[in-house]
Design an enzyme around this catalytic site. Structure first.
Site, short mmCIF file in Angstrom:
data_model
loop_
_atom_site.label_atom_id
_atom_site.label_comp_id
_atom_site.label_asym_id
_atom_site.label_seq_id
_atom_site.Cartn_x
_atom_site.Cartn_y
_atom_site.Cartn_z
N TYR A 146 0.84 -1.19 0.00
CA TYR A 146 0.00 0.00 0.00
C TYR A 146 0.88 1.25 0.00
O TYR A 146 2.04 1.21 0.41
CB TYR A 146 -1.02 0.01 1.13
CG TYR A 146 -0.53 -0.08 2.56
CD1 TYR A 146 0.22 0.94 3.14
CD2 TYR A 146 -0.88 -1.16 3.36
CE1 TYR A 146 0.62 0.87 4.46
CE2 TYR A 146 -0.49 -1.24 4.69
CZ TYR A 146 0.26 -0.22 5.23
OH TYR A 146 0.66 -0.28 6.54
N CYS A 147 0.33 2.35 -0.52
CA CYS A 147 1.06 3.61 -0.69
C CYS A 147 2.42 3.37 -1.34
O CYS A 147 3.47 3.75 -0.79
CB CYS A 147 1.22 4.32 0.66
SG CYS A 147 1.69 6.06 0.51
#
Length: 275
Positions: A146-147
């Site tokens: 994620y990110c």
């Protein structure tokens, strides 16, 4: 050779890693904005701030454009998380008691601090902190995390940290979240479900990450099962002490507090509008 930004005549240390549930992540954004202003105009030396926030999901601006955002937020809130929007780039991340966040705040130099130099300084700090463990910490995008970004930090292909930057009023804040304890894959599964519900198969102009939970882990899973946030704080302080003639503990000063309060009101207002 350009001298490392870690070498500073003095490092001011603000340790907010044990403030607990009463410490709001929106306050953190306002504190770093305040420190950028005072470091930028030379009224504070270079500053390292460390903090922990409990059960918080920090969304990026792009996340607020998900077609089924409200349903995604309902999922996160049903699992006990508070949802806020950050004022710098990036996408959704998980903050909890096992995630240590560190900011390094520098004054902008006459020639300017190149954006990659800011990222490289944080990478250097983390590599120095964990030097004794003889692990290879790599900075490159971890697809499936994620990110995701080009300065994801990983060991053996598993991401444990992400870096962002914010520049304001001649101050540069380089920020990192370190997954110290807990399960990196469980955090990733939470964000995977958020995107699954927030998208529900809809086509969007922006491509959201296809999160694969097994691409993420914490430092206690990768390096040493005995690691804690407190032990990593000691490594941070030892490393900065080795890079400076003088380090000292501090909190916000009387001069900084009114500016913080103004910044906090602005951050609160912006967050309400974003959500």
């Amino acid at each position: 050779m350009i001298e490392s930004l870690l070498y500073q005549p003095s490092w001011r240390i603000i340790d907010q890693s044990s403030l607990g549930y009463q410490f709001d992540a929106l306050q953190s954004f306002a504190i770093d904005d305040t420190l950028c202003a005072f470091v930028g105009k030379g009224e504070s030396p270079a500053t390292s701030r460390a903090w922990v926030h409990h059960q918080t999901i920090v969304l990026g601006i792009q996340d607020t454009k998900l077609p089924y955002l409200e349903e995604g937020i309902e999922l996160l809130e049903s699992m006990g998380y508070r949802v806020i929007v950050r004022n710098s780039g990036g996408l959704a991340v998980v903050l909890d008691e096992g995630v240590l966040n560190i900011s390094l705040i520098f004054p902008e130099t006459e020639k300017g601090i190149d954006i990659n130099r800011g990222y490289d300084t944080m990478l250097e700090l983390i590599q120095k902190m964990f030097e004794a463990y003889e692990v290879d910490i790599v900075a490159q995008e971890v697809v499936g995390s994620y990110c995701p970004g080009s300065y994801d930090l990983s060991i053996d292909g598993k991401k444990f940290a992400g870096i962002s930057q914010r520049r304001l009023r001649k101050g540069v804040a380089v920020q990192i979240y370190l997954g110290v304890t807990g399960s990196g894959s469980e955090r990733a599964e939470l964000i995977r479900r958020f995107y699954e519900i927030g998208l529900q198969g809809a086509q969007t102009k922006f491509v959201y990450p296809d999160v694969k939970p097994d691409t993420m882990a914490s430092l206690s899973e990768l390096v040493d099962s005995n690691l804690t946030v407190q032990k990593v704080m000691v490594l941070l302080l030892q490393t900065l002490k080795n890079k400076s003639e003088h380090i000292f503990a501090s909190q916000l000063t009387e001069e900084e507090m009114p500016v913080f309060e103004q910044n906090y009101m602005r951050v609160l207002d912006r967050n309400q509008k974003a959500l």
